[in-house]
Design an enzyme around this catalytic site. Structure first.
Site, PDB file in Angstrom:
ATOM      1  N   LYS A 114       0.822  -1.220   0.000  1.00  0.00           N
ATOM      2  CA  LYS A 114       0.000   0.000   0.000  1.00  0.00           C
ATOM      3  C   LYS A 114       0.851   1.264   0.000  1.00  0.00           C
ATOM      4  O   LYS A 114       0.445   2.279  -0.556  1.00  0.00           O
ATOM      5  CB  LYS A 114      -0.979   0.003   1.181  1.00  0.00           C
ATOM      6  CG  LYS A 114      -2.091  -1.024   1.001  1.00  0.00           C
ATOM      7  CD  LYS A 114      -3.311  -0.720   1.827  1.00  0.00           C
ATOM      8  CE  LYS A 114      -4.418  -1.715   1.484  1.00  0.00           C
ATOM      9  NZ  LYS A 114      -5.636  -1.513   2.244  1.00  0.00           N
ATOM     10  N   LYS A 196      -4.153 -10.192  -5.494  1.00  0.00           N
ATOM     11  CA  LYS A 196      -5.462 -10.503  -4.888  1.00  0.00           C
ATOM     12  C   LYS A 196      -6.555  -9.524  -5.354  1.00  0.00           C
ATOM     13  O   LYS A 196      -6.261  -8.358  -5.639  1.00  0.00           O
ATOM     14  CB  LYS A 196      -5.357 -10.565  -3.357  1.00  0.00           C
ATOM     15  CG  LYS A 196      -5.544  -9.259  -2.652  1.00  0.00           C
ATOM     16  CD  LYS A 196      -5.811  -9.433  -1.161  1.00  0.00           C
ATOM     17  CE  LYS A 196      -5.957  -8.047  -0.556  1.00  0.00           C
ATOM     18  NZ  LYS A 196      -6.889  -7.892   0.507  1.00  0.00           N
ATOM     19  N   LYS A 199     -10.981  -4.422  -3.011  1.00  0.00           N
ATOM     20  CA  LYS A 199     -12.034  -3.431  -3.255  1.00  0.00           C
ATOM     21  C   LYS A 199     -11.470  -2.087  -3.687  1.00  0.00           C
ATOM     22  O   LYS A 199     -12.154  -1.310  -4.322  1.00  0.00           O
ATOM     23  CB  LYS A 199     -13.016  -3.277  -2.094  1.00  0.00           C
ATOM     24  CG  LYS A 199     -12.510  -3.125  -0.713  1.00  0.00           C
ATOM     25  CD  LYS A 199     -13.689  -2.928   0.249  1.00  0.00           C
ATOM     26  CE  LYS A 199     -13.485  -3.654   1.556  1.00  0.00           C
ATOM     27  NZ  LYS A 199     -12.233  -3.362   2.262  1.00  0.00           N
TER      28      LYS A 199
END
Ligand code: ATP
Ligand code: LTN
Length: 333
Positions: A114, A196, A199
């Protein structure tokens, strides 16, 4: 004594098929087991580790509660609450910061992934696993049902808890264990099947959202990246097809062998249509329930669930926080 279960999801948007198959569906199964006492929350304090617009965040928090309920979580059987309603999470998070090492946080893959996407990496993003440890340890969770990607965060929680207990020579924290269902632990992106499904993926084609219509689901699955072999075969060197087989298997409860047999003469077109139909059939009742919960007349009902849940959570969390504070040396005068 019932075993304690705790889990949460960040309100960073509409839940994905990955969130459902990897986490939520298992929660719904566990809630009916007499041996467990379950708490599920919306991890809204975690959500601000990436920038959030207030209006969107407000809507997403409520929407996640409605998605929990639409997926079958029962507010009578579980404690459902919003993390920021229970101030002990942030407080224990601060305390645990002082029993956590920079080195161990630097090794977290979620942070590494991230932080690459942010220009100014926030301290909160780095500190995320400590807040997650606080969430888990406040409720003395035995098991934490999550997808594979969260395993590392549970491991660091265990390390922090063990360190704290041995420092103060007292079993203040229960040592939690991850609770991961093997074949649905990691649903992959439809566009980059080695990554993966997430969202917050910028490419919306890569992700199936719980509220996607049948048409959208079909379009996304038809466009899913595969390979040129055109044989429905489960193999690590065919990550796209492997992912679709995993999804189909999770949704229909068929084994990989049964699926390979069923589609041995079909080619990808027919297989993809079958996957799309199965996923759309799975999500249809969830969407109908969601639409009902979204009616303004249900606002009060949803608020009541959160209020009741926060009161139950606060009661437990405040006791644990007090124990921790006393061990450290606070609350003497
Ligand atoms: P974000 O994109 O905002 O980081 P996310 O979609 O990755 O979110 P989280 O909110 O981090 O999801 O995760 C919620 C739960 O769903 C966790 O238990 C996580 O392990 C599980 N989960 C998330 N993505 C997947 C996936 N692709 N496959 C299986 N489980 C998943
Ligand atoms: N990091 C989790 C969300 C989360 C969580 C928790 C899950 C925050 N606190 C405590 C289980 C227990 C995620 O799914 N990204």
């Amino acid at each position: 004594m019932k075993k304690q279960i705790l889990s949460g999801i960040q309100p960073s948007g509409i839940l994905t098929l990955g969130n459902y198959l990897g986490a939520l569906r298992n929660w719904v199964k566990i809630q009916d087991d007499e041996n467990y006492d379950c708490k599920f929350f919306v991890a809204d304090l975690h959500a601000i580790t990436v920038s959030q617009d207030p209006e969107t965040l407000r809507n997403n928090i409520k929407s996640i509660i409605m998605q929990y309920l639409a997926c079958g979580l029962d507010a009578e059987k579980n404690t459902i609450f919003i993390q920021s309603h229970v101030h002990e999470h942030a407080e224990l998070g601060w305390l645990l910061n002082n029993y956590t090492y920079m080195g161990e946080l630097s090794r977290m893959t979620q942070f590494k992934d991230k932080s690459k996407k942010q220009e100014n990496v926030k301290v909160g993003l780095f500190d995320y696993p400590v807040l997650m440890a606080a969430d888990i340890l406040l409720y003395s969770a035995d098991f934490v049902p999550v997808g594979q990607d969260q395993k590392q965060h549970i491991e660091i929680t265990r390390d922090i808890a063990q360190r704290f207990n041995s420092l103060y020579k007292k079993e203040i924290f229960k040592i939690p264990e991850p609770f991961i269902t093997a074949n649905t632990a990691k649903i992959m992106s439809l566009q980059e099947p080695t990554k993966k499904m997430s969202k917050s993926d910028e490419n919306k084609e890569a992700t199936i959202f719980l509220l996607d219509s049948r048409e959208v689901i079909t379009k996304k699955i038809k466009k899913a990246v595969t390979d040129s072999e055109n044989v429905v075969r489960y193999s690590d060197d065919k990550p796209g097809i492997k992912n679709l087989i995993n999804i189909y298997s999770a949704v229909t409860d068929k084994t990989v062998a049964e699926i390979e047999e069923e589609f041995k003469d079909s080619g990808y077109g027919k297989f993809k249509q079958a996957v799309a139909d199965a996923v759309a059939d799975l999500l249809e009742p969830i969407q109908a329930k969601y639409a009902e919960l979204a009616l303004p007349e249900n606002d009060e009902y949803i608020k009541e669930i959160c209020k009741k849940g926060a009161a139950v959570a606060h009661e437990i969390a405040s006791k644990k926080l007090k124990e921790v504070q006393e061990a450290i040396g606070y609350r003497t005068i």
